[in-house]
Design an enzyme around this catalytic site. Structure first.
Site, PDB file in Angstrom:
ATOM      1  N   CYS A   1      62.428  23.946  -8.628  1.00 39.06           N
ATOM      2  CA  CYS A   1      62.430  22.490  -8.391  1.00 39.06           C
ATOM      3  C   CYS A   1      61.335  21.810  -9.216  1.00 39.06           C
ATOM      4  CB  CYS A   1      62.308  22.213  -6.895  1.00 39.06           C
ATOM      5  SG  CYS A   1      63.017  20.627  -6.418  1.00 39.06           S
TER       6      CYS A   1
ATOM      7  N   HIS B   1      66.665  25.499  -4.654  1.00 36.62           N
ATOM      8  CA  HIS B   1      65.660  26.266  -3.918  1.00 36.62           C
ATOM      9  C   HIS B   1      66.226  27.610  -3.485  1.00 36.62           C
ATOM     10  CE1 HIS B   1      62.404  23.280  -3.421  1.00 36.62           C
ATOM     11  NE2 HIS B   1      63.401  22.454  -3.705  1.00 36.62           N
TER      12      HIS B   1
ATOM     13  N   GLU C   1      64.595  30.148  -2.606  1.00 41.09           N
ATOM     14  CA  GLU C   1      63.755  30.776  -1.560  1.00 41.09           C
ATOM     15  C   GLU C   1      64.281  30.465  -0.160  1.00 41.09           C
ATOM     16  OE1 GLU C   1      63.040  27.929  -2.966  1.00 41.09           O
ATOM     17  OE2 GLU C   1      62.292  26.612  -1.383  1.00 41.09           O
TER      18      GLU C   1
HETATM   19  N1  LIG Z   1      59.023  15.804  -6.380  1.00 41.73           N
HETATM   20  C1  LIG Z   1      59.932  16.293  -7.388  1.00 41.73           C
HETATM   21  C2  LIG Z   1      60.207  17.764  -7.153  1.00 41.73           C
HETATM   22  C3  LIG Z   1      61.018  17.975  -5.902  1.00 41.73           C
HETATM   23  C4  LIG Z   1      60.705  19.254  -5.168  1.00 41.73           C
HETATM   24  O1  LIG Z   1      60.012  20.149  -5.631  1.00 41.73           O
HETATM   25  N2  LIG Z   1      61.235  19.288  -3.959  1.00 41.73           N
HETATM   26  C5  LIG Z   1      60.868  20.299  -3.025  1.00 41.73           C
HETATM   27  C6  LIG Z   1      60.351  19.612  -1.783  1.00 41.73           C
HETATM   28  C7  LIG Z   1      60.231  20.575  -0.639  1.00 41.73           C
HETATM   29  C8  LIG Z   1      59.126  21.580  -0.910  1.00 41.73           C
HETATM   30  O2  LIG Z   1      57.963  21.156  -0.990  1.00 41.73           O
HETATM   31  O3  LIG Z   1      59.436  22.754  -1.041  1.00 41.73           O
HETATM   32  C9  LIG Z   1      61.251  15.508  -7.368  1.00 41.73           C
HETATM   33  O4  LIG Z   1      61.453  14.751  -6.417  1.00 41.73           O
HETATM   34  O5  LIG Z   1      62.049  15.707  -8.292  1.00 41.73           O
END
Ligand SMILES: N[C@@H](CCC(=O)NCCCC(=O)O)C(=O)O
Length: 258
Positions: A116, A224, A226
């Site tokens: 992400c 994700h 994970e």
């Molecule tokens: N903020 C960025 C990346 C989004 C992201 O990494 N989401 C995961 C959120 C949940 C977590 O912290 O695992 C975007 O909005 O593109």
């Protein structure tokens, strides 16, 4: 057993948050789901809470992999020649570290996996850019999660990804299409140098990349894996491939140290 190999150590860069208005000192945080997934893969998560770019040459040789985690914070748009939005939650310390860590991990053949925000960091560190609000772009889906929903709903499968035939993504998925979750507002706009786009959302957004010619595992995904990985074969095989790369790195280092 003195000669038993240690668990491969995996560096998960921290996030820095102001979590308590009565305590403006700030916190260094790591979501347990990333550390748990790494642990369930038989790897040892490590966190260097105050690590800066200048520390990377000393710290990177200590680890067998780098997993760039997700975060609610956005990569500061100044890193790709744009202006951060007033609504952006930023994490300048993380940005400064990962913009350097990506390049040094690739150069040092340390297995690198971006999730992400981690995908976005790989892309920006290699000279690419991001859409700052994908959902505001004409013809693009809204890739954000329902913030007020329960976690299981936030991380529910939300769209397909189309996987490049013959790619490792297609191998791990057992085909060229898979369902994935989606929790992001930024997204890959201009692809960074040396990146190969090998997974796309139905609206064409790049959601999976490979570092061309990398000497070790070097991938990033917007979804994700994970999350509930044991129940999702595509996620599990992706993570297991990263874990094997970390084990190979550890074994190679042990050999070289003999
Ligand atoms: N903020 C960025 C990346 C989004 C992201 O990494 N989401 C995961 C959120 C949940 C977590 O912290 O695992 C975007 O909005 O593109």
């Amino acid at each position: 057993m003195p000669n038993a190999p240690h668990k491969p150590l995996v560096w998960l860069p921290a996030c820095h948050r102001n979590l308590d208005l009565d305590d403006p000192g700030g916190y260094t945080v790591l979501a347990d789901r990333y550390a748990m997934a790494v642990t369930e893969l038989g790897l040892q998560p490590v966190l260097f809470p105050m690590a800066e770019a200048s520390d990377i040459p000393c710290l990177l040789p200590l680890v067998d992999g780098v997993l760039l985690t997700g975060s609610p914070s956005n990569v500061d748009a100044t890193h790709f020649g744009a202006t951060a939005l007033p609504t952006d939650l930023l994490d300048p310390r993380r940005d400064k570290l990962t913009m350097n860590l990506v390049r040094q991990a690739i150069a040092s053949a340390v297995p690198l996996f971006g999730v992400c925000r981690g995908l976005q960091e790989i892309n920006v560190a290699l000279g690419g850019s991001l859409y700052q609000t994908v959902h505001a772009e004409s013809g693009m889906l809204d890739h954000r999660e329902p913030h007020d929903a329960a976690l299981d709903l936030q991380f529910a499968e939300r769209h397909d990804v189309l996987l490049e035939p013959g790619s490792c993504f297609a191998e791990w998925a057992g085909g060229t299409r898979a369902r994935v979750n989606s929790l992001h507002g930024q997204g890959v706009k201009r692809l960074g140098e040396g990146l190969v786009a090998e997974a796309h959302a139905p609206d064409g957004l790049v959601e999976g990349v490979r570092v061309r010619g990398a000497k070790a595992f070097a991938y990033g995904v917007q979804w994700h894996p994970e999350w509930r990985h044991a129940q999702h074969p595509f996620y599990e095989r992706t993570l297991e491939a990263f874990a094997q790369a970390c084990r190979d790195h550890r074994d190679q280092q042990r050999e070289e140290d003999r």
